[in-house]
Design a protein around this motif. Structure first.
Motif, PDB file in Angstrom:
ATOM      1  N   LEU A  78      68.987  99.888  20.104  1.00 32.68           N
ATOM      2  CA  LEU A  78      68.983 100.400  18.725  1.00 32.68           C
ATOM      3  C   LEU A  78      68.821 101.908  18.819  1.00 32.68           C
ATOM      4  CD1 LEU A  78      68.936  99.867  15.665  1.00 32.68           C
ATOM      5  CD2 LEU A  78      66.452  99.605  15.840  1.00 32.68           C
ATOM      6  N   THR A  79      69.883 102.649  18.574  1.00 33.13           N
ATOM      7  CA  THR A  79      69.893 104.070  18.879  1.00 33.13           C
ATOM      8  C   THR A  79      70.747 104.848  17.887  1.00 33.13           C
ATOM      9  OG1 THR A  79      70.437 105.688  20.637  1.00 33.13           O
ATOM     10  CG2 THR A  79      71.828 103.734  20.465  1.00 33.13           C
ATOM     11  N   ASP A  97      73.388  93.556  23.018  1.00 31.07           N
ATOM     12  CA  ASP A  97      73.973  94.050  21.777  1.00 31.07           C
ATOM     13  C   ASP A  97      73.662  95.533  21.672  1.00 31.07           C
ATOM     14  OD1 ASP A  97      75.322  94.132  19.388  1.00 31.07           O
ATOM     15  OD2 ASP A  97      74.062  92.659  18.366  1.00 31.07           O
ATOM     16  N   PHE A  98      74.447  96.238  20.884  1.00 24.00           N
ATOM     17  CA  PHE A  98      74.301  97.689  20.721  1.00 24.00           C
ATOM     18  C   PHE A  98      74.423  97.984  19.229  1.00 24.00           C
ATOM     19  CE2 PHE A  98      75.145 102.124  20.723  1.00 24.00           C
ATOM     20  CZ  PHE A  98      74.799 102.650  21.964  1.00 24.00           C
ATOM     21  N   ILE A  99      73.351  98.500  18.635  1.00 27.39           N
ATOM     22  CA  ILE A  99      73.314  98.757  17.198  1.00 27.39           C
ATOM     23  C   ILE A  99      73.040 100.239  16.976  1.00 27.39           C
ATOM     24  CG2 ILE A  99      72.231  98.165  15.007  1.00 27.39           C
ATOM     25  CD1 ILE A  99      71.344  95.533  16.298  1.00 27.39           C
ATOM     26  N   VAL A 100      73.813 100.842  16.093  1.00 24.90           N
ATOM     27  CA  VAL A 100      73.671 102.278  15.825  1.00 24.90           C
ATOM     28  C   VAL A 100      72.810 102.479  14.576  1.00 24.90           C
ATOM     29  CG1 VAL A 100      74.901 104.418  15.331  1.00 24.90           C
ATOM     30  CG2 VAL A 100      75.908 102.729  16.889  1.00 24.90           C
ATOM     31  N   GLU A 106      68.326  93.566   7.528  1.00 26.13           N
ATOM     32  CA  GLU A 106      68.946  92.246   7.472  1.00 26.13           C
ATOM     33  C   GLU A 106      70.004  92.069   8.567  1.00 26.13           C
ATOM     34  OE1 GLU A 106      67.119  93.186   3.619  1.00 26.13           O
ATOM     35  OE2 GLU A 106      68.496  94.277   4.934  1.00 26.13           O
ATOM     36  N   GLU A 107      70.721  93.159   8.883  1.00 24.91           N
ATOM     37  CA  GLU A 107      71.719  93.074   9.958  1.00 24.91           C
ATOM     38  C   GLU A 107      71.039  92.936  11.309  1.00 24.91           C
ATOM     39  OE1 GLU A 107      75.231  95.638  12.193  1.00 24.91           O
ATOM     40  OE2 GLU A 107      74.474  96.335  10.241  1.00 24.91           O
ATOM     41  N   LEU A 108      69.971  93.707  11.530  1.00 25.27           N
ATOM     42  CA  LEU A 108      69.241  93.607  12.786  1.00 25.27           C
ATOM     43  C   LEU A 108      68.694  92.198  12.974  1.00 25.27           C
ATOM     44  CD1 LEU A 108      67.899  94.774  15.318  1.00 25.27           C
ATOM     45  CD2 LEU A 108      66.013  95.548  13.859  1.00 25.27           C
ATOM     46  N   GLN A 109      68.103  91.635  11.928  1.00 23.80           N
ATOM     47  CA  GLN A 109      67.554  90.286  12.002  1.00 23.80           C
ATOM     48  C   GLN A 109      68.655  89.273  12.302  1.00 23.80           C
ATOM     49  OE1 GLN A 109      65.697  88.949   8.397  1.00 23.80           O
ATOM     50  NE2 GLN A 109      64.815  87.115   9.345  1.00 23.80           N
ATOM     51  N   ALA A 110      69.797  89.425  11.650  1.00 23.22           N
ATOM     52  CA  ALA A 110      70.906  88.493  11.874  1.00 23.22           C
ATOM     53  C   ALA A 110      71.415  88.582  13.306  1.00 23.22           C
ATOM     54  CB  ALA A 110      72.036  88.790  10.885  1.00 23.22           C
ATOM     55  N   LEU A 134      64.862  73.689  11.408  1.00 27.66           N
ATOM     56  CA  LEU A 134      64.214  74.985  11.192  1.00 27.66           C
ATOM     57  C   LEU A 134      65.275  76.067  11.159  1.00 27.66           C
ATOM     58  CD1 LEU A 134      61.008  76.351  12.876  1.00 27.66           C
ATOM     59  CD2 LEU A 134      63.119  77.661  13.063  1.00 27.66           C
ATOM     60  N   ASP A 135      65.208  76.902  10.142  1.00 25.50           N
ATOM     61  CA  ASP A 135      66.142  78.020  10.008  1.00 25.50           C
ATOM     62  C   ASP A 135      65.370  79.326  10.188  1.00 25.50           C
ATOM     63  OD1 ASP A 135      67.911  80.029   9.210  1.00 25.50           O
ATOM     64  OD2 ASP A 135      68.948  78.691   7.831  1.00 25.50           O
ATOM     65  N   PRO A 136      65.560  80.028  11.320  1.00 27.25           N
ATOM     66  CA  PRO A 136      64.807  81.267  11.570  1.00 27.25           C
ATOM     67  C   PRO A 136      65.091  82.366  10.560  1.00 27.25           C
ATOM     68  CG  PRO A 136      65.845  80.468  13.586  1.00 27.25           C
ATOM     69  CD  PRO A 136      66.438  79.684  12.440  1.00 27.25           C
ATOM     70  N   LEU A 137      66.290  82.360   9.953  1.00 32.78           N
ATOM     71  CA  LEU A 137      66.648  83.416   9.005  1.00 32.78           C
ATOM     72  C   LEU A 137      65.971  83.220   7.650  1.00 32.78           C
ATOM     73  CD1 LEU A 137      70.441  84.012   9.671  1.00 32.78           C
ATOM     74  CD2 LEU A 137      68.574  85.612  10.062  1.00 32.78           C
TER      75      LEU A 137
END
Length: 218
Positions: A78-79, A97-100, A106-110, A134-137
């Motif tokens: 996450l950068t 995964d690579f998140i900007v 909500e996107e990070l959690q998904a 069980l639904d983690p979301l």
């Protein structure tokens, strides 16, 4: 499930930790490469969220070092670095995964939950076993077709059990996976927590193995 968040921005680290805890995770926070590199129970983490721009070294080198040490939990970068070269380098170094930044929580959690599903070999967002769903979301749990209300810690414990059906988990294992490093740790709390969960899902679903721990299943 425990997460290690490696983030040198104190305010962002606190905000993100609070949101993740609100979503049912236990979160440890490291603010520097040296602190994260020497984290004492890194092998107990469900996942790692890693910033690349750390004050005392490269997050990319930290990632490579973890993978060289056979740390095999999912690692999400996450950068603020968003070039395609950074993405290629991070994924080739072992990131899952690579998140900007900035990113909606909500996107990070998904994305985290997508990684966990991939680990379990599932496409669905929910986990289903032993008559439980069980639904983690959404945080929803259904037991034998009926909605079930759980506390955050009960939900975390059930999530851990359902991810490891038929495996023996000691009290120490459960403690390491559910509680943050600086939390007050007492093995008696695990016995109490297991007892509360048993009463809600049915005692027969959690078997006590004297001297070993607990096994979930039916």
């Amino acid at each position: 499930m425990r997460l290690l968040l490696v983030e040198d921005d104190g305010e962002l680290g606190r905000r993100l930790s609070d949101r993740l805890r609100g979503a049912g995770f236990a979160v440890d926070l490291a603010s520097a490469r040296a602190e994260a590199e020497l984290w004492p129970d890194i092998d107990k983490m469900g996942a790692i969220i890693l910033d690349l721009g750390l004050p005392d070294g490269s997050g990319m080198d930290l990632l490579r070092g973890w993978r060289a040490r056979k740390v095999d939990c999912p690692i999400v970068i996450l950068t603020a670095r968003g070039s395609w070269q950074d993405k290629v380098e991070g994924l080739n170094a072992g990131a899952d995964d690579f998140i900007v930044k900035p990113v909606r929580f909500e996107e990070l959690q998904a994305r985290l939950n997508a990684l966990f599903r991939r680990q379990l070999g599932k496409r669905e967002s929910h986990i289903e076993t032993a008559g439980l769903r069980l639904d983690p979301l959404s945080g929803e749990v259904v037991c034998d077709g009926a909605p079930l209300k759980l506390s955050k810690q009960e939900f975390r414990l059930l999530h851990l059990f359902m991810r490891r059906p038929e495996q023996i988990l000691s009290q120490a294992d459960i403690m390491e996976h559910l509680y943050e490093l600086d939390a007050l740790r007492d093995l008696n709390t695990i016995e109490v927590l297991v007892g509360r969960l048993r009463r809600k899902i049915g005692a027969e679903r959690i078997v006590t193995l004297r001297g070993l721990g607990y096994r979930f299943g039916k």
